[in-house]
Structures are given as C-alpha cells and as structure tokens.
Design a protein around this motif. Structure first.
Motif, PDB file in Angstrom:
ATOM      1  N   ALA A 210       0.805  -1.230   0.000  1.00 29.21           N
ATOM      2  CA  ALA A 210       0.000   0.000   0.000  1.00 29.21           C
ATOM      3  C   ALA A 210       0.834   1.275   0.000  1.00 29.21           C
ATOM      4  CB  ALA A 210      -0.971   0.023   1.190  1.00 29.21           C
ATOM      5  N   GLN A 211       2.019   1.216  -0.632  1.00 32.86           N
ATOM      6  CA  GLN A 211       2.883   2.395  -0.641  1.00 32.86           C
ATOM      7  C   GLN A 211       3.001   3.064  -2.011  1.00 32.86           C
ATOM      8  OE1 GLN A 211       4.754   4.090   1.683  1.00 32.86           O
ATOM      9  NE2 GLN A 211       3.687   2.975   3.286  1.00 32.86           N
ATOM     10  N   CYS A 212       2.606   2.382  -3.082  1.00 35.25           N
ATOM     11  CA  CYS A 212       2.916   2.938  -4.409  1.00 35.25           C
ATOM     12  C   CYS A 212       1.693   3.253  -5.263  1.00 35.25           C
ATOM     13  CB  CYS A 212       3.851   2.011  -5.174  1.00 35.25           C
ATOM     14  SG  CYS A 212       3.033   0.580  -5.896  1.00 35.25           S
ATOM     15  N   GLY A 213       0.562   2.640  -4.986  1.00 37.45           N
ATOM     16  CA  GLY A 213      -0.652   2.948  -5.728  1.00 37.45           C
ATOM     17  C   GLY A 213      -0.783   2.295  -7.092  1.00 37.45           C
TER      18      GLY A 213
ATOM     19  N   CYS B 226       5.434   7.608  -9.266  1.00 34.11           N
ATOM     20  CA  CYS B 226       5.852   7.476 -10.660  1.00 34.11           C
ATOM     21  C   CYS B 226       7.358   7.680 -10.722  1.00 34.11           C
ATOM     22  CB  CYS B 226       5.162   8.506 -11.543  1.00 34.11           C
ATOM     23  SG  CYS B 226       5.747   8.468 -13.253  1.00 34.11           S
ATOM     24  N   ARG B 227       8.105   6.626 -11.001  1.00 39.35           N
ATOM     25  CA  ARG B 227       9.566   6.768 -11.072  1.00 39.35           C
ATOM     26  C   ARG B 227       9.974   7.610 -12.290  1.00 39.35           C
ATOM     27  NH1 ARG B 227      15.231   4.859 -11.251  1.00 39.35           N
ATOM     28  NH2 ARG B 227      15.909   6.960 -11.734  1.00 39.35           N
ATOM     29  N   CYS B 228       9.159   7.591 -13.333  1.00 40.90           N
ATOM     30  CA  CYS B 228       9.505   8.365 -14.522  1.00 40.90           C
ATOM     31  C   CYS B 228       9.273   9.851 -14.305  1.00 40.90           C
ATOM     32  CB  CYS B 228       8.710   7.881 -15.729  1.00 40.90           C
ATOM     33  SG  CYS B 228       9.035   6.168 -16.173  1.00 40.90           S
TER      34      CYS B 228
ATOM     35  N   ASP C 177      12.716  13.425 -11.199  1.00 44.11           N
ATOM     36  CA  ASP C 177      13.524  12.306 -10.716  1.00 44.11           C
ATOM     37  C   ASP C 177      14.811  12.822 -10.053  1.00 44.11           C
ATOM     38  OD1 ASP C 177      14.159   9.596 -10.421  1.00 44.11           O
ATOM     39  OD2 ASP C 177      15.193   9.500 -12.351  1.00 44.11           O
ATOM     40  N   GLY C 178      15.400  13.845 -10.633  1.00 45.47           N
ATOM     41  CA  GLY C 178      16.632  14.412 -10.083  1.00 45.47           C
ATOM     42  C   GLY C 178      16.394  15.045  -8.721  1.00 45.47           C
ATOM     43  N   ILE C 179      15.317  15.799  -8.619  1.00 46.61           N
ATOM     44  CA  ILE C 179      14.988  16.430  -7.338  1.00 46.61           C
ATOM     45  C   ILE C 179      14.681  15.344  -6.306  1.00 46.61           C
ATOM     46  CG2 ILE C 179      13.269  17.875  -6.144  1.00 46.61           C
ATOM     47  CD1 ILE C 179      13.147  19.590  -8.711  1.00 46.61           C
ATOM     48  N   GLY C 180      13.951  14.330  -6.728  1.00 44.26           N
ATOM     49  CA  GLY C 180      13.603  13.229  -5.822  1.00 44.26           C
ATOM     50  C   GLY C 180      14.827  12.502  -5.304  1.00 44.26           C
ATOM     51  N   ASN C 181      15.723  12.129  -6.223  1.00 46.24           N
ATOM     52  CA  ASN C 181      16.914  11.413  -5.785  1.00 46.24           C
ATOM     53  C   ASN C 181      17.813  12.280  -4.916  1.00 46.24           C
ATOM     54  OD1 ASN C 181      17.256   8.544  -6.659  1.00 46.24           O
ATOM     55  ND2 ASN C 181      16.538   9.436  -8.573  1.00 46.24           N
ATOM     56  N   ALA C 182      17.920  13.565  -5.235  1.00 43.97           N
ATOM     57  CA  ALA C 182      18.772  14.452  -4.439  1.00 43.97           C
ATOM     58  C   ALA C 182      18.201  14.642  -3.038  1.00 43.97           C
ATOM     59  CB  ALA C 182      18.916  15.799  -5.139  1.00 43.97           C
TER      60      ALA C 182
ATOM     61  N   ASP D  30       8.182   1.967   1.930  1.00 49.72           N
ATOM     62  CA  ASP D  30       7.911   2.550   3.249  1.00 49.72           C
ATOM     63  C   ASP D  30       9.186   3.166   3.807  1.00 49.72           C
ATOM     64  OD1 ASP D  30       9.007   0.006   3.408  1.00 49.72           O
ATOM     65  OD2 ASP D  30       7.936  -0.557   5.242  1.00 49.72           O
ATOM     66  N   LYS D  31      10.351   2.550   3.495  1.00 50.24           N
ATOM     67  CA  LYS D  31      11.617   3.071   4.001  1.00 50.24           C
ATOM     68  C   LYS D  31      12.413   3.809   2.930  1.00 50.24           C
ATOM     69  CE  LYS D  31      12.041   0.900   8.251  1.00 50.24           C
ATOM     70  NZ  LYS D  31      11.831  -0.567   8.165  1.00 50.24           N
ATOM     71  N   TYR D  32      12.262   3.405   1.693  1.00 48.18           N
ATOM     72  CA  TYR D  32      12.991   4.082   0.615  1.00 48.18           C
ATOM     73  C   TYR D  32      12.082   5.173   0.076  1.00 48.18           C
ATOM     74  CZ  TYR D  32      16.581   4.564  -2.992  1.00 48.18           C
ATOM     75  OH  TYR D  32      17.603   5.032  -3.783  1.00 48.18           O
ATOM     76  N   ARG D  33      12.451   6.419   0.344  1.00 44.99           N
ATOM     77  CA  ARG D  33      11.581   7.530  -0.031  1.00 44.99           C
ATOM     78  C   ARG D  33      11.726   7.853  -1.502  1.00 44.99           C
ATOM     79  NH1 ARG D  33       8.870  10.759   0.235  1.00 44.99           N
ATOM     80  NH2 ARG D  33       9.295  12.649   1.390  1.00 44.99           N
ATOM     81  N   MET D  34      10.601   7.871  -2.175  1.00 43.59           N
ATOM     82  CA  MET D  34      10.563   8.311  -3.569  1.00 43.59           C
ATOM     83  C   MET D  34       9.848   9.654  -3.582  1.00 43.59           C
ATOM     84  SD  MET D  34      11.711   5.628  -5.339  1.00 43.59           S
ATOM     85  CE  MET D  34      10.975   5.532  -6.980  1.00 43.59           C
ATOM     86  N   ILE D  35      10.188  10.495  -4.548  1.00 44.23           N
ATOM     87  CA  ILE D  35       9.474  11.767  -4.645  1.00 44.23           C
ATOM     88  C   ILE D  35       8.012  11.482  -4.997  1.00 44.23           C
ATOM     89  CG2 ILE D  35      10.085  12.183  -7.066  1.00 44.23           C
ATOM     90  CD1 ILE D  35      10.324  15.205  -6.266  1.00 44.23           C
ATOM     91  N   ARG D  36       7.122  12.258  -4.393  1.00 40.58           N
ATOM     92  CA  ARG D  36       5.691  12.045  -4.619  1.00 40.58           C
ATOM     93  C   ARG D  36       5.054  13.311  -5.201  1.00 40.58           C
ATOM     94  NH1 ARG D  36       3.561   7.411  -2.210  1.00 40.58           N
ATOM     95  NH2 ARG D  36       5.132   6.199  -1.086  1.00 40.58           N
TER      96      ARG D  36
END
Ligand code: FES
Ligand code: FES
Lengths: 164, 755
Positions: A56-59, A146-148, B665-670, B688-694
């Motif tokens: 339930a973390q990515c949608g 969205c990783r992209c 993606d660049g802002i998220g990774n930074a 839950d532990k690895y933060r991705m930009i949202r």
C-alpha cells in the motif's frame, strides 16, 4: 455466500467467490486471504492493475471498490463481498473516460507502468470532488508513485478532465 | 541538401523485397551508420539479410507499417524512430502503423537501449531507409508513366507528375518498386523542410497504456504457466549454505523448491553479465500469492563469503577482479572514503602547474561532496517469462540489452544461439537496471528444470535488495585564488565504492578553462554490486561540481551565470590542454537560454530562492534554474526552467516529457534517494523506508526550452538529469544559508521531511 472445499494439492481450504468486476459476475476459487490484486492478475487475466510494492505504498494496484479508490494489494478477496469492483479495463467501454482522454491529450505516460493506478486514483478523486484544487490533487494523488516523474503532466491532465 | 550513401562496408544496409500478396518490404540495419566497432559481425554472407533490425512495409492498398526496433521503457523511441522514417518517406503520419520489431535471434542487430544513444545512432539509417524507399517508388512511377523521375514529386504518400496530371498512391507502385535495384545515393530532406519531425506527435502506445492493455513483461502469460520466485542471501557478502524445504513443500499450490547456480564458478563474465548472488533458492507454484506465502516461510541458512576472484571479459578486454568478502556497512563506507580521499590518488589530467598554484595561493577553498548508493526502483519489478525445451528456449521480458543476454543464455543453456528466441515486452522503467539481465538467465534455468513455462517474478523487496546500485561516490574540489582573487588553480579528486565517478569526463568543463588543473581518482573495493543508473557518474559529478562552482563564484563576488560564461569564454578563446570534449558555444548556449527564459537577475519574487546549474553529458547539453520557497523546513519547488540542446528535436511533446521527468527524478533522488547497508544488509527494502518523490513534492511548474539548431539529434534520457541536482542544491543554499555536501539533502533540512 461461499462454499468451502479441498483443493487437490493443498491441505487448507479454498473458497468460492462470486465477484462483481467491471459489471460482470466472475467466479473464483481461491484462498480467502488472497489480495484482489492477484485475483485480478492471476485468476481473471485482468493485468491492467499493476503490482508495485504489495504494501500500500505505491498505488500501482489502485482499483475502485464501490466507486472509491482502494489499494487492491491490501484488499483480501474475502473482504469484497457484494461491492462492485472497477479496474482500469472497466473504467470506460472505449477508453473514453474524461480522465483517460485527458491523459492522452497531455501525453502523460512515459514507461506507463504506474499510469493505470494514477488514472484510477484520479477518476475517484474527480468523482467525489469534480473541481479539485492543487492541494486536493496532491492529497489524493500522493499515494501513487511514478519513477519516470510524470507528476506535473498528471496534475495538468486532472485539471483538464475536471473541466469536462 | 544532404546526400546519404546506402552502402556500408561495401554492402547495402538496405534490403528490399516483395511482400507476399503484393507490396514492398524494406529491411535495414538501424545501426549501420554507427561505428564499425559497435557492429557485431554476422555469419550471413554480404548481400543477404544480415543484421536487419528494422522494417518498412508498404501494402498494395497503401498501408504503411513501420517496425520500430529499440526496446521501449518510456523514452518514446517507439514513436520517434518511425517518425524519422515517415518524414523521409514523405507520408502522412496518420497513415502510419507502428509495431515493435521482433527481436530476431538470427540477425544480430544492436538492440540496446541505454546511454541516450538510440536516436543518435539510428538517425542516419532511419532517414536513409525512408528516403531510399521514396526514391524507388518514384522510379517505379517514372517507368510506369514513361516520364523522367526528376519530374515526379511526392506528398503525403502520393506520387504526382504535374505535366501529365498523373498521380498514384504509394501502394499502387509498391510491387513494381520492390523489383527495382536499391539506389546507391539518395537525397535527404533539408531540416527546415521537415513536416513530421520537430512537430509534436503523441505516444503511439498511449491508448493501450490508459486502457490497461497487457504490454509489460509482468503481464505476459501463457497457458499452463507456473510462477517462480527466488530467495537470495539477505546480505551482500553472503551465500547459500543450506535450506529446508520440507515445511513449504506441502503448502497450497507449491510445486517444487530447489536451488540454482546462475553461472558456473569459473564463468568468464561478459559485459552486462553482472549478478550479485550466484546461488538462489527457487520456489515454483501455481499462483503468485501462493508462492509469496511459501517464500515467507522458507528456512535458509546463509554463510559468509571469502574474498573471491572473478573473470571478466568486456569486449575482449580480459581482467580478473577480486571481490572482497565480509559484511559491509554504510557508516564504515563513509569513514573509509574520507580516509582514502586524503591519500595520493591516480592522476587523470594535469594542465599547467597545479601544485605551484596551490602553493602560492592567497586563498584555497576545499569542499568534499558525497552521495550514497541508489536503488533503481523501476515501478515494474524485475521479471521474466521462460519456456525452455530441449529444442529451443523462448523468453519474454523487458531488457535493455537483448543481444547481449541472448548470447549469455545460449552459453549457459548450452544451446546454439539460433535456438534462443526473445520477445521484447514494454519495460516499466529501465534507467540502466534492465541492462543486467541475470533474471532472464534465472528464469531460463528454472523453466529448464521444471520442463514447463515459468514466469519468474521478483517481489519489490527482491528488486530493491538485489541491487545493481548507483555507486557510492566522493568528490573533493579545491580552488586556488591569487591575492587579486583570481581563480588560478583547480583540483578535482574523485573516489567511490567500488568505482570513481571520474575517468571518462576529464575533457569536460571546467577543464580547458583554468590554467592549472588537476584531476585524480581512487576507488575502494566492495562486494556491493553497482551499474548503470541514468548517467551514474555524471549525475553525481554535475551535482557536486556545479554546487562547488557556485561557491567559487560567490568567493569571487560574481553572479553564478556570469562566472560560468567567463570561464567558457576563456575555454573558447584560449583553451587549456587537449582533448576538451565539450563545444563551448553549445555549453554557453543553454546557459544563456535558461538565463533569459527564467528571468535570471531580474529580481526574485519575495520568498523565492533560485539556483542554476548546467552540464554536458551523453552528447547533449542541459541547464536548469530551480525556484523554490521553504515551508515548514521543506522546499516547495515553485518552478523549474530548463534549457536543452539535443540538436534537432524529433518530437517536442515527448522530449519535454523526458526533461520534465528527469527534473522530477533528479529532485527526488537528491532529496531522498538513499540505500544504506548494515552488516551487508540493505536497510531499505520497500517504499515505506525508501523515499521516492511524490506528487506533493514535485515542482509546481516545469518550463522546457530547446536551443533551435540543425545539428544531428542526440539523446535525452540522461542529459537533463545530472544538472538539476546542483540547481536544487544551489537554490537550497540561497534559501537556508547552508551548503549541503552530502546527499540526500532531505533529512538535513526541516524535521518534517522523513528520512
Ligand atoms: S502494489 Fe498496492 S500500493 Fe503498491
Ligand atoms: S510512467 Fe513510468 S512509472 Fe510512471
């Protein structure tokens, strides 16, 4: 509503469920704990709903349950009951839901993998809130990764769809 | 007007034949105009259908089908490549049907997507193929109408002869054209006459994506297919000791539990054969959920690995690499990097007298930047379908390097290469990760053992903890100033685990602009596996170097853009050293464009802070200005202005999308990207532990601008990504007064950002 029986290979029970999916009743015989995500993908051949995290973390797995967006990776088949499920395949008959049209207009997708989940979240948002503010969009959509990095186009597409 | 020759190595790279049932088929090798070194020799005699990777079909009804060759993971080559063909063929884009070219195992074309090279290498071939087909259709019409070919014009798939008033669709002439010889030289259109190119065209897969069609590897299935999952050692530096499958064998739906050895111990690794764990426990069952349940219950004993030597063979360059045993930790990594950075390093470039400049300097600024391992976190976890029988092996998967992995699979299964068939699926993200296709070898071995069609699926946890990560990096910059505060010396020292970010960019800016310049590097061995990651070296170098140049500009009391332009001016007028790789005018061009478009220097909005950065990599130039405000200690990115020079822009709407994505993606990774290990075990295994930009952290607005020119197009997958990291860092400094030297930045800012 479901009967218990033994499966040839295993020792615990599977159960029969009659699920209302995309306007049709579909019957599956599965372990009641099976998440809807895998019922859809493995048993009903509806692969539009995606697996991304399982927690339930990515949608990516978002579907509508009784019209509301839910994460199907966290929805056991036994919890569905009589509620109707809509997946990306059933959002519109011809791919012409306002959200789908807006997605095409803004050429949102890159790899496209997250987009079914994004579209289902957006469609649910617009149903309950036809004219969302930027903040409403952020709140409703922040569960979809969205990783992209297509977030800005998604926001623009939601605004376009909200004008229809 | 440019003329293209259709011959390559004395044989035509085009092959034209009649379609069964009438019409014309033009096959060509997309990469024939690439350097010979990149061409894999084929066993097929010259003149035969050797190395054809791409096709144009013209049916008698005038239906035009273009088969796009490259694996697709979101960079939109499946739309862009056919657009290039259609332009030269002179057809209406609406008439064109685009299909994915099958990956033909008998024809070893280069089908690798990565390094932003797809369009750059295919440009000439795609244009020549389209132009040749058009020329042959004109010839056919000239013969049919008994008029000179030079008097025939084309428009939107129709041939016209003005004087006689004759006209015909391409379909009507296609069969006759197929019988004609391939012209030796063809004229290409002038860039300023393009009708399809440089105009926006929507993604050809758009409708399939928004309606949830099964396009991806994970969606691929066949009747009777079993599901397989693997269990790998929880820590880098461990291997399998033993496992007890008894408790799970009886679980519902489970069919078999066994271990596989991915490569034999003595295996000589080819390029992209990277793999982290050589022995895996595999669980096979009926359905994904059942196998997942069993996976949780499997009991495995692991043991530590000793130092080991692996053989490597990269395009014939053989070497032995010692992989250290032991369980590593991030804290120790940082301490070791610091210690090693103070020791002498291997010199890479030396201009003038850098030691002298530092010795006689009135002032020296020295800063060290570091960044952690990064996980790719493609939204689609790794997976592969395989059906291996004694006769043949069929695989369906997303891969960035099908021809490399095909040879590896053939060698591992002991099958001739023409018995290996790979169906390319769309990829739910690549970013370099899917160049390392150990998962395909694993799937093939599992299917071979099960004698059944099998789909191997990595869970998110498997995908994140079985990393071929972006390396951990360190860069130390030193700048020397004389008494008049002129920049007199520059030293960059790169290091990393297990590789330095330098070594391929010694000719890049600011080298060439400073009299006394030194670059050197070191590396520390590790058993943590690393690889390509959206320009892994460049994204760290740009982030650090462009932040350091801001500090230097500030020390000299100069505006950041003016300062960079002065250095570039110097590199143009009187370049220092040899082998400088960047074109000064294009480098300065994006900087000037971003300055103008962002309104740089014209006063900021109250509460808005700006940072700029520019970089050149993978043949394209990119600059960004980041505008941000702070809210509860967190940055709110109000706007990013981007300027990019990638030559001719093939498809503006898709090109902008790539750049916008790179910015996010660049802002998220930074801000958040961080894969840490403790006793060899990754601390993060899911989102839950690895933060991705949202969504709520993405820039509110991204304005993309292109430098307009007629230079052959270069790639976009990587180039816009690296500089955004520094533009963000520079804006954060303006906002907080604090320079950040360690990525990720997020945890060092307000406490409302979770780490
Ligand atoms: S797969 Fe359900 S939220 Fe990620
Ligand atoms: S479009 Fe690729 S993950 Fe969203």
């Amino acid at each position: 509503m479901h009967s218990l029986k033994k499966n040839e290979l295993n020792t615990i029970a599977v159960a029969t469920f009659n699920l209302k999916i995309n306007g049709k009743i579909s019957r599956v015989d599965v372990d009641p704990a099976t998440p809807m995500l895998w019922v859809l993908r493995d048993h009903l051949n509806l692969a539009g709903t995606k697996y991304g995290c399982g927690i339930a973390q990515c949608g990516a797995c978002t579907v509508h349950l009784g019209g509301t967006a839910v994460r199907s990776c966290q929805l056991p088949v036994s919890a569905v009951g009589k509620e109707a499920i809509t997946t990306i395949e059933g959002l519109s008959a011809k791919g012409d839901h306002p959200v789908q049209k807006a997605w095409l207009e803004h050429d949102v997708a890159q790899c496209g993998y997250c987009q079914a989940g994004q579209i289902m979240s957006a469609a649910s948002l617009l149903k309950s809130n036809p004219k969302p503010s930027d903040e409403d969009i952020d709140n409703a959509m922040s569960g979809n990764i969205c990783r992209c990095g297509t977030y800005t186009r998604i926001k623009a597409a939601i605004k376009t769809a909200s004008k229809r | 007007m440019e003329t293209a020759n259709t011959n390559y190595n004395r044989r035509s790279f085009l092959k034209v034949s009649a379609l069964a049932g009438g019409g014309m088929l033009i096959g060509f090798n997309l990469f024939s105009s690439a350097k010979a070194a990149n061409l894999v020799p084929t066993a097929t005699p010259p003149g035969e259908a050797a190395g054809l990777t791409s096709f144009i079909k013209i049916s008698p009804e005038g239906k035009i089908t273009i088969l796009a060759p490259n694996p697709e993971f979101g960079q939109n080559v499946k739309t862009a490549m056919p657009m290039i063909v259609a332009e030269e063929l002179d057809v209406d884009w609406q008439q064109v049907i685009v299909e994915q070219a099958p990956f033909n195992t008998k024809l070893y074309g280069r089908q690798f997507t990565g390094g932003s090279q797809g369009i750059r290498q295919g440009w000439k071939s795609l244009r020549t193929a389209g132009a040749s087909a058009r020329q042959m259709l004109i010839e056919a019409a000239a013969q049919a109408w008994q008029v000179p070919a030079a008097e025939i014009t084309t428009e939107a798939g129709v041939l016209h002869h003005k004087a006689s008033g004759k006209s015909a669709g391409y379909g009507a002439m296609a069969s006759a054209a197929a019988a004609l010889p391939v012209p030796k030289d063809v004229k290409l259109k002038a860039v300023n006459t393009f009708k399809i190119l440089s105009t926006s065209h929507k993604n050809v897969e758009g409708t399939n994506i928004v309606t949830g069609k099964p396009l991806f590897g994970l969606d691929y299935r066949q009747p009777g297919m079993l599901i397989a999952m693997m269990v790998h050692p929880p820590a880098f530096g461990q291997k399998l000791k033993s496992f007890d499958a008894t408790p799970i064998r009886k679980m519902p739906g489970i069919q078999d539990v066994f271990s596989i050895q991915v490569y034999p111990d003595e295996y000589e690794r080819q390029i992209f054969d990277d793999r982290t764990f050589n022995e895996l426990v595999v669980i096979v069952g009926r359905s994904t959920w059942e196998v997942m349940q069993a996976k949780k219950k499997l009991r495995v004993n692991w043991e530590s690995m000793a130092d080991r030597v692996e053989k490597e063979n990269a395009f014939g360059q053989k070497r032995e690499v010692t992989i250290p045993g032991g369980l590593e930790s991030t804290d120790a990594h940082y301490a070791k990097m610091k210690e090693r950075d103070a020791q002498p390093a291997k010199q890479l470039r030396r201009d003038g007298d850098p030691e002298g400049a530092f010795k006689s300097a009135a002032k020296v600024i020295e800063r060290t930047y570091t960044a952690p391992f990064l996980a790719h976190n493609n939204m689609e976890p790794l997976n592969c379908f395989a059906h291996v029988t004694p006769e043949k092996a069929f695989l369906a998967a997303g891969t960035q390097a099908p021809d490399f992995i095909e040879r590896t699979i053939a060698a591992r299964l002991g099958m001739p290469i023409d018995k290996i068939d790979i169906q390319l699926t769309r990829m739910g993200g690549g970013f370099g990760r899917k160049a390392y296709c150990h998962y395909m070898v694993e799937a093939a071995l599992i299917s071979q053992k099960m004698k059944a069609p099998v789909k191997l699926i990595y869970t998110r946890e498997d995908d994140m903890t079985y990393g071929i990560y972006r390396p951990m990096y360190s860069l130390t910059f030193r700048a020397a100033f004389d008494a008049a505060n002129n920049l007199t010396g520059f030293h960059v020292r790169g290091g990393g685990i297990p590789e330095s970010p330098l070594g391929r960019s010694e000719g890049n800016f600011p080298a060439g602009a400073i009299d006394n310049y030194l670059a050197d590097e070191w590396a520390l061995p590790s058993n943590i596996t690393i690889g390509a990651f959206r320009a892994p070296r460049s994204n760290f170098i740009a982030g650090a170097q462009q932040a350091f140049l801001d500090e230097v500009a500030e020390a000299m009391g100069k505006d950041p853009i003016d300062f960079r332009l002065e250095l570039l001016e110097r590199a143009k007028k009187n370049p220092v050293g040899k082998n400088n790789t960047y074109e000064v005018d294009r480098y300065a061009g994006v900087l000037k464009l971003v300055r103008d478009k962002s309104g740089w220097g014209q006063g900021n909005q109250p509460g808005v802070h700006r940072g700029v950065a520019v970089y050149f990599c993978h043949n394209s130039y990119a600059a960004h200005v980041v505008d941000l405000s702070m809210k509860d200690g967190q940055p709110v990115v109000e706007r990013v202005t981007s300027a990019v020079d990638c030559g001719v822009v093939i498809n503006p709407i898709a090109a902008s999308n790539m750049i916008e994505g790179a910015v996010v993606d660049g802002i998220g990774n930074a801000l958040f990207g961080n894969l840490t290990v403790k006793d060899g075990k990754p601390d993060q295994s899911n989102f839950d532990k690895y933060r991705m930009i949202r969504h709520n952290e993405a820039p509110k607005k991204i304005d993309v601008h292109f430098v307009q020119n007629e230079i052959d197009p270069t790639g976009l997958g990587e180039p816009p990504f690296p500089p955004v990291i520094a533009a963000l860092a520079n804006a954060l400094y303006k906002a907080t007064g604090k320079r950040l030297y360690t990525q990720p930045f997020g945890p060092q800012l307000g406490k409302s950002i979770q780490g």
